[in-house]
Write a protein that holds these residues in place. Structure first.
Motif, mmCIF file in Angstrom:
data_model
loop_
_atom_site.group_PDB
_atom_site.id
_atom_site.type_symbol
_atom_site.label_atom_id
_atom_site.label_comp_id
_atom_site.label_asym_id
_atom_site.label_seq_id
_atom_site.Cartn_x
_atom_site.Cartn_y
_atom_site.Cartn_z
ATOM 1 N N ALA A 23 0.834 -1.201 0.000
ATOM 2 C CA ALA A 23 0.000 0.000 0.000
ATOM 3 C C ALA A 23 0.868 1.250 0.000
ATOM 4 C CB ALA A 23 -0.902 0.010 1.233
ATOM 5 N N GLY A 24 1.848 1.269 0.887
ATOM 6 C CA GLY A 24 2.711 2.441 0.986
ATOM 7 C C GLY A 24 3.430 2.706 -0.323
ATOM 8 N N LEU A 25 3.939 1.629 -0.938
ATOM 9 C CA LEU A 25 4.678 1.808 -2.187
ATOM 10 C C LEU A 25 3.774 2.369 -3.274
ATOM 11 C CD1 LEU A 25 7.279 1.479 -3.718
ATOM 12 C CD2 LEU A 25 6.669 -0.885 -4.199
ATOM 13 N N GLY A 54 8.861 -5.775 3.649
ATOM 14 C CA GLY A 54 10.161 -5.148 3.850
ATOM 15 C C GLY A 54 10.737 -4.643 2.546
ATOM 16 N N PHE A 55 10.645 -5.456 1.520
ATOM 17 C CA PHE A 55 11.194 -5.083 0.221
ATOM 18 C C PHE A 55 10.466 -3.868 -0.341
ATOM 19 C CE2 PHE A 55 13.697 -5.763 -3.375
ATOM 20 C CZ PHE A 55 12.928 -5.663 -4.521
ATOM 21 N N ALA A 56 9.133 -3.947 -0.340
ATOM 22 C CA ALA A 56 8.350 -2.820 -0.845
ATOM 23 C C ALA A 56 8.631 -1.573 -0.017
ATOM 24 C CB ALA A 56 6.861 -3.152 -0.822
ATOM 25 N N ILE A 83 11.886 0.058 -1.084
ATOM 26 C CA ILE A 83 11.754 0.844 -2.322
ATOM 27 C C ILE A 83 11.034 2.144 -2.034
ATOM 28 C CG2 ILE A 83 10.802 0.893 -4.639
ATOM 29 C CD1 ILE A 83 10.987 -2.096 -4.746
ATOM 30 N N MET A 84 9.997 2.041 -1.213
ATOM 31 C CA MET A 84 9.219 3.219 -0.861
ATOM 32 C C MET A 84 10.094 4.250 -0.171
ATOM 33 S SD MET A 84 5.926 3.286 1.640
ATOM 34 C CE MET A 84 6.852 3.169 3.134
ATOM 35 N N THR A 85 10.885 3.800 0.780
ATOM 36 C CA THR A 85 11.769 4.716 1.494
ATOM 37 C C THR A 85 12.743 5.371 0.542
ATOM 38 O OG1 THR A 85 11.616 3.267 3.409
ATOM 39 C CG2 THR A 85 13.352 4.924 3.438
#
Lengths: 263, 319, 323
Positions: free
Chosen positions: C92-94, C150-152, C155-157
């Motif tokens: 969702a965040g990504l 964690g992976f997504a 990327i988001m960060t």
């Protein structure tokens, strides 16, 4: 009701080794079949194969003539009551609620338990001597009490057959005898029972017939007297035993002392 | 709606830093200068030393006007060029885009979380940083390596002449700085609407930075000042911070005359039922202004005020 | 039987009334009542068009999150499960951050992007969690959820860090969650959408009881284990994806509310799911009231309040249950 395996072979996914190798076994109503054997001989795997939990790589399993894989799950739950060796609940429920779960296979998703369900649950609780615990959360029970509760749950299913994996493992001799007397009464009343047990002598006292497993194969089967013989047992268990006869005519196994140096 | 309301030190993504080359001779001069600066530390101020107090309260001593300045704030980069110190600017952040000639200055990356290595690669004798949590660490490390720093805040209009003078003293462009400051103050005063002007001419304005959740600009931002000088009244002037998320119902209750956005069109708000409770949205009273003169306080701020004023007047006439 | 539900209903009613009566703007009880019955009253837009849909949406979302939390806790047999378990938080965040960073301008761009991100993440987690023979391995599912999230999230960060400061702030604020999108239209959409997954989970209440005993025992007692697991994953994923799309990531409701209900009335799901729905809804509505009033006119992200309220509440109940 008849549960039978014909030439069943099985292995666990990812393993090349066969845990069961062309095993034949048959449990009918009114019979108590005891499955015995050393650790790792495939006793639990046999129950799993019989119940359709692990798919056989060879042979068939039939319940009342129909392949076990074709049985509807809920119909199967109404026909066969299972008590596994161990069970853990992350969210503790009360004993009475746990036993009521045995009735779920007879209830629609919207139905609340009917008076007859409550009556069956009560009867099951009483027969397994856990009525007085009915309001206690299951995580406060001892291992033996929990085992009896699960037995009550299996009875509450109203089954024609029981499959019990080490039903007396955590029980003291009084409760163990009580448990087997109960199973014996049920068998006499018409239920069939397949009992996996480590306890050769108790199994010998109560079983209609025995099946002795050794590394996935049947080493011997038949009446207790035919199976529990020193030569066969010594071979299968790798330990010398002597066999005597109890007053009721059933064989009793006595493992021999080896002394401090072992065999 | 997606819009961007810049803060005093807006940062935007761009390409990786380019590298310049330095002649051997200049590096020797730099070494001597550095040694000279170091030896000056701990001694009473020698003649010719420039002594400044920055916004962090630290005293900065330079033995001579800075000749290699790394500016880590778009506002100060613009000011340095404005006061005539453009040739002394040897490093900027990747977001500094004004004046256009600043593009030829090598970028050292981010300004709010600076890379000390990138800064040092420009061999600065002065580094100008924004006063914030992320830069404190860089400041400490630069000091440990003997590089002087000027830590400033560039949030309000009053900071423009003040910082201009500070930078003028630091770079030896004091007269240039004075004229920039004077021009700025004059232009700002001449273009600003009198605060005592009748309320009828002062539309109430919602400064909208973001819509989900609704984010408004408060009194802590120079944008609030721009709006006031342009003749508007920020309905959330009572919020002390530069920006804050607010309840939609607070917006409804304060009933702004116009919704002002910086850089992005907000008319799509009218399609959202919850925003239609705001009268200005229902009636389509949207004003948008574009340009990097709204990204930071700068010598272009008087121009920004004039643009805002024009935009508000245009909207009033179209009602 | 009715007596057991009374306290819950009372809490829900109090929450609803508070949600209507309190907010960034002070209204007297008289004004609130007048606004409820008279569409032309001065405060009608605030009460009828902002607060009322917000209360309803709060109940819908808080309730859905709590039900999802309960169902997932039963599925993975772990009391620490929450609705974002199966990779949802990262996905969702990504999705949302990509939309924000790309400068998407549609009114529904960010929510739709968040929804797509969520569904994509869960699909990946589901795929990773499949064991031989198409069976869902719940342990693999759990691990896959952690890994994908964690992976997504990484990327988001990275995107956030490379974005302009204002986009960073915008993304962060969105992620913290809020009911600011509430309108009668979004309420209707969410309600229509949520009905099926909620009913699906309610229908499986008894199977969830059995699933808590372990898959083998559940099967022996008549549960159709694989379809139940699939349906729980799909229903909770869809519900949570919608909740996140509309209101960002609101934490702690899905984790804490099922436990509170279990402590009060036991873990059987026929009662647990509806009770969790009501309590989760009430908790979110009350948290939203606090978010809107504590620093008025500034509005706190509701996810901050649910954490600040939920954690001590949970700690108190935990101590009491261990004592």
């Amino acid at each position: 009701m008849i549960l039978e395996a014909r030439g069943v072979s099985a292995r666990y996914p990812g393993s090349a080794r066969l845990v069961l190798d062309a095993v034949d076994i048959r449990v009918a109503a009114g019979e108590l079949v005891a499955v015995v054997g050393p650790n790792g001989s495939g006793k639990t795997s046999l129950t799993r194969a019989l119940l359709g939990t692990i798919p056989p790589v060879g042979g068939t399993v039939l319940l009342d003539g129909v392949s076990i894989r074709e049985w509807d799950r809920r119909a199967l739950a109404r026909a066969v009551g299972v008590v596994a060796q161990r069970e853990e609940t992350p969210f503790p429920i009360r004993v009475a609620e746990a036993v009521m779960m045995g009735r779920y296979a007879r209830l629609g998703p919207l139905e609340t338990p009917r008076p007859e369900d409550h009556a069956v649950v009560r009867q099951a609780l009483e027969r397994c001597d856990v009525w007085e615990f009915r309001q206690r959360p299951v995580d406060t029970l001892s291992g033996g009490e929990w085992q009896r509760v699960r037995m009550a749950r299996a009875l509450a299913q109203g089954p024609g057959l029981l499959v019990l994996d080490e039903p007396s493992a955590a029980l003291d001799i009084g409760h163990e005898m009580q448990q087997f007397e109960l199973i014996s009464d049920l068998v006499a009343a018409g239920i069939g029972a397949l009992v996996v047990s480590h306890h050769l002598n108790v199994a010998a006292r109560f079983a209609t017939s025995l099946v002795l497993l050794s590394t996935g194969r049947i080493a011997a089967h038949g009446a207790a007297g035919d199976v529990l013989r020193p030569d066969i047992l010594g071979d299968v268990f790798g330990w010398p035993v002597s066999v005597s006869v109890a007053p009721d005519g059933r064989p009793q196994v006595l493992p021999l002392r080896q002394g401090r140096s072992g065999r | 709606m997606a819009c961007s309301a810049p803060s005093g030190a807006a940062v935007r993504p761009s390409s990786p830093p380019e590298d310049g080359r330095l002649s051997l001779r200049r590096s020797w001069i730099f070494t001597f200068l550095l040694l000279g600066t170091l030896s000056a530390c701990g001694h009473p101020a020698a003649s010719g030393t420039i002594s400044l107090v920055d916004d962090a309260g630290d005293t900065v001593r330079l033995s001579h006007p800075a000749e290699r300045v790394v500016s880590l704030i778009p506002a100060t980069t613009e000011l340095l060029f404005a006061i005539g110190a453009g040739p002394e600017v040897v490093g900027r952040t990747r977001f500094d885009d004004w004046p256009p000639s600043a593009a030829s200055v090598p970028s050292v990356g981010d300004g709010l979380e600076p890379s000390v290595e990138a800064i040092l690669s420009r061999r600065p004798d002065l580094v100008v940083l924004y006063r914030g949590a992320g830069t404190a660490d860089a400041v400490a490390r630069l000091h440990a390596l003997g590089v002087p720093t000027l830590v400033v805040r560039t949030d309000r209009l009053a900071d423009v002449p003040r910082i201009a003078r500070l930078l003028g003293t630091a770079t030896g462009h004091a007269t240039g700085a004075d004229s920039v400051a004077a021009r700025f103050t004059r232009a700002l005063d001449s273009v600003s609407v009198e605060p005592s002007a009748p309320p009828a001419l002062r539309p109430s304005v919602l400064l909208l930075a973001w819509d989900d959740p609704p984010l408004t600009i408060g009194a802590g931002s120079f944008l609030d000042e721009l709006v006031a000088r342009a003749g508007g009244r920020n309905v959330f002037h009572d919020i002390a911070a530069a920006s804050a998320p607010v309840s939609l119902e607070a917006i409804v209750a304060r009933d702004p005359d116009v919704v002002l956005t910086f850089g992005a069109d907000s008319s799509t708000l009218a399609t959202r039922p919850e925003w239609r409770t705001v009268r200005a949205v229902r009636l389509g009273h949207f004003v948008v202004v574009h340009g990097s003169e709204f990204s930071q306080p700068s010598p272009r701020s008087p121009q920004a005020v004039a643009e805002l004023r024009q935009a508000l007047l245009r909207w009033e006439r179209s009602r | 039987m009715m007596r057991r539900w009374l306290p819950l209903v009372v809490v829900a009613v109090i929450a609803a009334l508070a949600g209507l009566a309190f907010g960034a703007v002070r209204l007297s009880p008289g004004e609130v009542l007048r606004a409820l019955f008279d569409a032309s009253a001065a405060s009608a837009p605030i009460v009828r068009d902002l607060r009322a849909p917000r209360v309803v949406l709060g109940f819908l979302i808080g309730g859905s999150l709590a039900v999802c939390g309960a169902a997932l806790q039963a599925l993975v047999r772990n009391p620490l499960a929450d609705p974002y378990l199966l990779g949802l938080s990262g996905g969702a965040g990504l999705g949302a951050v990509i939309a924000i960073a790309a400068g998407a301008t549609g009114a529904w761009s960010v929510p739709v992007a968040a929804f797509i991100g969520t569904v994509a993440a869960v699909a990946l987690v589901y795929r990773l969690g499949l064991a031989a023979g198409g069976r869902i391995d719940t342990r693999a599912l759990l691990l896959a959820g952690v890994v994908v999230s964690g992976f997504a999230g990484a990327i988001m960060t990275a995107i956030i860090v490379l974005s302009p400061a204002e986009q960073l702030r915008d993304a962060f604020l969105w992620l913290l969650g809020g009911l600011g999108r509430a309108s009668w239209r979004s309420v209707a959409v969410m309600a229509a959408y949520a009905v099926l997954p909620l009913l699906l989970l309610a229908r499986r209440a008894r199977d969830l009881d059995l699933l808590s005993l372990g898959e083998e025992s559940a099967g022996h007692l008549g549960a159709d284990v694989e379809p139940v697991k699939r349906q729980v994953v799909v229903a909770t994923a869809l519900l949570t994806a919608a909740a996140v799309a509309v209101s960002g990531m609101i934490g702690f409701v899905g984790l804490v509310v099922p436990h509170i209900v279990r402590l009060a009335r036991g873990p059987l799901h026929r009662g647990l799911l509806p009770a969790a729905f009501i309590l989760g809804g009430a908790m979110l509505v009350l948290s939203d009231v606090l978010a809107r009033t504590v620093l008025a006119p500034v509005e706190l992200p509701v996810g901050v309040v649910t954490a600040l309220v939920g954690v001590p509440l949970f700690a108190i109940l935990l101590r009491r249950s261990l004592a």
